[in-house]
Design a protein around this motif. Structure first.
Motif, PDB file in Angstrom:
ATOM      1  N   ALA A 195       0.831  -1.215   0.000  1.00 51.37           N
ATOM      2  CA  ALA A 195       0.000   0.000   0.000  1.00 51.37           C
ATOM      3  C   ALA A 195       0.855   1.251   0.000  1.00 51.37           C
ATOM      4  O   ALA A 195       0.536   2.239  -0.678  1.00 51.37           O
ATOM      5  N   LEU A 196       1.970   1.225   0.748  1.00 56.68           N
ATOM      6  CA  LEU A 196       2.840   2.386   0.797  1.00 56.68           C
ATOM      7  C   LEU A 196       3.476   2.644  -0.568  1.00 56.68           C
ATOM      8  O   LEU A 196       3.643   3.791  -0.987  1.00 56.68           O
ATOM      9  N   GLY A 197       3.776   1.563  -1.292  1.00 58.24           N
ATOM     10  CA  GLY A 197       4.336   1.696  -2.629  1.00 58.24           C
ATOM     11  C   GLY A 197       3.359   2.326  -3.594  1.00 58.24           C
ATOM     12  O   GLY A 197       3.736   3.148  -4.450  1.00 58.24           O
ATOM     13  N   VAL A 198       2.080   1.972  -3.450  1.00 57.73           N
ATOM     14  CA  VAL A 198       1.053   2.560  -4.300  1.00 57.73           C
ATOM     15  C   VAL A 198       0.965   4.063  -4.060  1.00 57.73           C
ATOM     16  O   VAL A 198       0.856   4.869  -5.000  1.00 57.73           O
ATOM     17  N   GLU A 199       1.023   4.470  -2.779  1.00 50.77           N
ATOM     18  CA  GLU A 199       0.987   5.896  -2.451  1.00 50.77           C
ATOM     19  C   GLU A 199       2.213   6.617  -3.020  1.00 50.77           C
ATOM     20  O   GLU A 199       2.115   7.765  -3.478  1.00 50.77           O
ATOM     21  N   PHE A 200       3.362   5.914  -2.999  1.00 53.63           N
ATOM     22  CA  PHE A 200       4.586   6.508  -3.534  1.00 53.63           C
ATOM     23  C   PHE A 200       4.454   6.781  -5.029  1.00 53.63           C
ATOM     24  O   PHE A 200       4.849   7.844  -5.517  1.00 53.63           O
ATOM     25  N   ILE A 201       3.892   5.827  -5.778  1.00 57.32           N
ATOM     26  CA  ILE A 201       3.725   6.012  -7.221  1.00 57.32           C
ATOM     27  C   ILE A 201       2.791   7.187  -7.507  1.00 57.32           C
ATOM     28  O   ILE A 201       3.024   7.997  -8.428  1.00 57.32           O
ATOM     29  N   LYS A 202       1.719   7.320  -6.689  1.00 52.03           N
ATOM     30  CA  LYS A 202       0.809   8.450  -6.874  1.00 52.03           C
ATOM     31  C   LYS A 202       1.552   9.769  -6.628  1.00 52.03           C
ATOM     32  O   LYS A 202       1.342  10.759  -7.329  1.00 52.03           O
ATOM     33  N   TYR A 203       2.425   9.752  -5.634  1.00 53.22           N
ATOM     34  CA  TYR A 203       3.205  10.949  -5.328  1.00 53.22           C
ATOM     35  C   TYR A 203       4.136  11.301  -6.489  1.00 53.22           C
ATOM     36  O   TYR A 203       4.239  12.479  -6.883  1.00 53.22           O
ATOM     37  N   VAL A 204       4.806  10.279  -7.051  1.00 52.94           N
ATOM     38  CA  VAL A 204       5.712  10.522  -8.174  1.00 52.94           C
ATOM     39  C   VAL A 204       4.944  11.103  -9.354  1.00 52.94           C
ATOM     40  O   VAL A 204       5.401  12.049 -10.017  1.00 52.94           O
ATOM     41  N   GLU A 205       3.760  10.575  -9.597  1.00 56.12           N
ATOM     42  CA  GLU A 205       2.943  11.056 -10.717  1.00 56.12           C
ATOM     43  C   GLU A 205       2.595  12.531 -10.538  1.00 56.12           C
ATOM     44  O   GLU A 205       2.654  13.314 -11.492  1.00 56.12           O
ATOM     45  N   LYS A 206       2.265  12.926  -9.298  1.00 61.31           N
ATOM     46  CA  LYS A 206       1.916  14.317  -9.047  1.00 61.31           C
ATOM     47  C   LYS A 206       3.131  15.230  -9.205  1.00 61.31           C
ATOM     48  O   LYS A 206       2.986  16.418  -9.520  1.00 61.31           O
ATOM     49  N   GLN A 207       4.324  14.690  -8.955  1.00 60.33           N
ATOM     50  CA  GLN A 207       5.537  15.493  -9.019  1.00 60.33           C
ATOM     51  C   GLN A 207       6.066  15.671 -10.449  1.00 60.33           C
ATOM     52  O   GLN A 207       6.967  16.486 -10.671  1.00 60.33           O
ATOM     53  N   LEU A 208       5.529  14.930 -11.400  1.00 59.94           N
ATOM     54  CA  LEU A 208       6.056  14.978 -12.764  1.00 59.94           C
ATOM     55  C   LEU A 208       6.020  16.375 -13.381  1.00 59.94           C
ATOM     56  O   LEU A 208       7.008  16.823 -13.992  1.00 59.94           O
ATOM     57  N   PRO A 209       4.921  17.137 -13.266  1.00 62.89           N
ATOM     58  CA  PRO A 209       4.945  18.495 -13.833  1.00 62.89           C
ATOM     59  C   PRO A 209       6.032  19.363 -13.212  1.00 62.89           C
ATOM     60  O   PRO A 209       6.704  20.127 -13.913  1.00 62.89           O
ATOM     61  N   THR A 210       6.216  19.249 -11.884  1.00 65.78           N
ATOM     62  CA  THR A 210       7.269  20.030 -11.215  1.00 65.78           C
ATOM     63  C   THR A 210       8.639  19.610 -11.710  1.00 65.78           C
ATOM     64  O   THR A 210       9.519  20.451 -11.967  1.00 65.78           O
ATOM     65  N   LEU A 211       8.843  18.301 -11.857  1.00 66.80           N
ATOM     66  CA  LEU A 211      10.123  17.790 -12.349  1.00 66.80           C
ATOM     67  C   LEU A 211      10.404  18.294 -13.762  1.00 66.80           C
ATOM     68  O   LEU A 211      11.544  18.646 -14.100  1.00 66.80           O
ATOM     69  N   ALA A 212       9.356  18.296 -14.607  1.00 65.17           N
ATOM     70  CA  ALA A 212       9.528  18.761 -15.985  1.00 65.17           C
ATOM     71  C   ALA A 212       9.923  20.238 -16.006  1.00 65.17           C
ATOM     72  O   ALA A 212      10.790  20.670 -16.786  1.00 65.17           O
ATOM     73  N   GLU A 213       9.323  21.039 -15.105  1.00 69.08           N
ATOM     74  CA  GLU A 213       9.644  22.463 -15.043  1.00 69.08           C
ATOM     75  C   GLU A 213      11.079  22.673 -14.570  1.00 69.08           C
ATOM     76  O   GLU A 213      11.825  23.494 -15.120  1.00 69.08           O
TER      77      GLU A 213
END
Length: 345
Positions: A316-334
């Motif tokens: 479950a913690l891994g699933v939350e981590f993937i959701k977090y990474v997905e949300k961070q993608l726009p910031t990472l791209a910037e």
């Protein structure tokens, strides 16, 4: 092609039988017996022409063979092997293991040549002969430096290839590529397709498959590979297809097969080498790298290549981590874009 007058096919085929390589001396009665085709050599309904003529003539004329022999025509004679050439339509490639031929040669040396070869006068070189069948006995006699016992017949090119084909029908050890190469040489000589069907006991679909191979894989490459007894039609078709579609494939194969000292010892291995040399390599599978947090708890795993990144979750913690990474993608791209701008001169 020579235009020798057509004689009785039985008279031409003479000693043709499945026992040509045996050590038994054939008598007149056995010579008059028509060899029946082996169980796996049924001629299909589409095979016509020379096959039908050969079978009908053999059945109609079998009784004439005794008279033919009794009259002394085609009597066995001894010929100097240096005046004999192989058939213009070779159907054999060299053996991988020379020990089998050495054993055969030894039997000729110790027991004598029991069964004569069959020859015809060379169509263009006076005083010379060509083998109709019995190549191994001729080669053994030649190696032993002794004359070969032979029966001379008058036979056309067409009947010669049909004779070889009928003999080959009773031989179980000819490989698929040897039969295809035989078809290729008949094709090159202008033998009509229906007569190639007859000589090899095949139909048009099989000849088409053979042509697709020997028109893509040149004779020099086939000969460099060899008999390849464990390599059947599907693998040769694969090789032909690869050569057709891969640029420089023939050049690469020829280069590999020219390295005599580094070549595998058997023709099966040489085929595998030729095919693997031009087969596109699939990228090796990358092992996943574990992803853990600061407390050492595993969150998932990552597999990265030049064009792809895959992250898998662990619990479950891994699933939350993937959701977090997905949300961070726009910031990472910037951040990535700003970094590129800063790096510009």
């Amino acid at each position: 092609m020579s235009k020798a007058p057509r004689k009785s096919i039985v008279a031409s085929f003479g000693l043709l039988s499945a026992e040509l390589e045996s050590t038994q001396v054939p008598d007149v009665q056995s010579l008059a017996t028509v060899p029946s085709p082996g169980p796996g050599n049924r001629v299909g309904a589409g095979v016509i022409g020379a096959a039908h003529r050969a079978i009908d003539d053999i059945r109609a004329e079998r009784d004439q063979l005794k008279a033919f022999l009794a009259a002394g025509v085609g009597a066995v004679q001894e010929l100097d092997t240096s005046f004999i050439d192989p058939s213009p339509y070779p159907d054999r490639l060299p053996e991988d293991d020379a020990s089998e031929f050495e054993a055969f040669k030894h039997s000729i040396e110790t027991e004598g040549q029991k069964v004569p070869v069959q020859v015809r006068k060379h169509p263009s070189e006076p005083g010379r002969y060509q083998i109709v069948y019995g190549h191994r006995r001729w080669l053994a006699a030649k190696a032993l430096g002794r004359p070969v016992r032979a029966i001379e017949v008058s036979i056309s090119d067409l009947d010669l290839v049909v004779a070889q084909g009928i003999e080959n029908a009773n031989r179980q050890d000819l490989t698929w590529i040897e039969r295809a190469l035989f078809a290729s040489r008949m094709d090159d000589a202008g033998i009509r397709p229906r007569d190639i069907y007859a000589a090899l006991s095949i139909e048009d679909a099989e000849l088409a498959r053979m042509r697709s191979v020997y028109r893509s894989v040149p004779t020099d490459v086939i000969e460099a590979i060899g008999r390849a007894p464990k390599i059947g039609r599907p693998r040769w078709l694969d090789l032909a297809k690869m050569i057709t579609h891969e640029p420089n494939a023939l050049e690469v194969i020829r280069l590999v097969l020219s390295k005599k000292g580094d070549l595998p010892g058997t023709s099966n291995q040489r085929f595998q080498l030729a095919l693997s040399t031009i087969t596109p390599r699939t990228p090796s599978r990358r092992e996943p790298t574990s992803i853990s947090n600061a407390q050492g708890r595993k969150l998932g795993a990552i597999v990265a290549s030049a064009k792809e990144v895959r992250i898998s979750a662990e619990g479950a913690l891994g699933v939350e981590f993937i959701k977090y990474v997905e949300k961070q993608l726009p910031t990472l791209a910037e951040q990535f874009t700003r970094q590129l701008d800063n790096e510009k001169p």
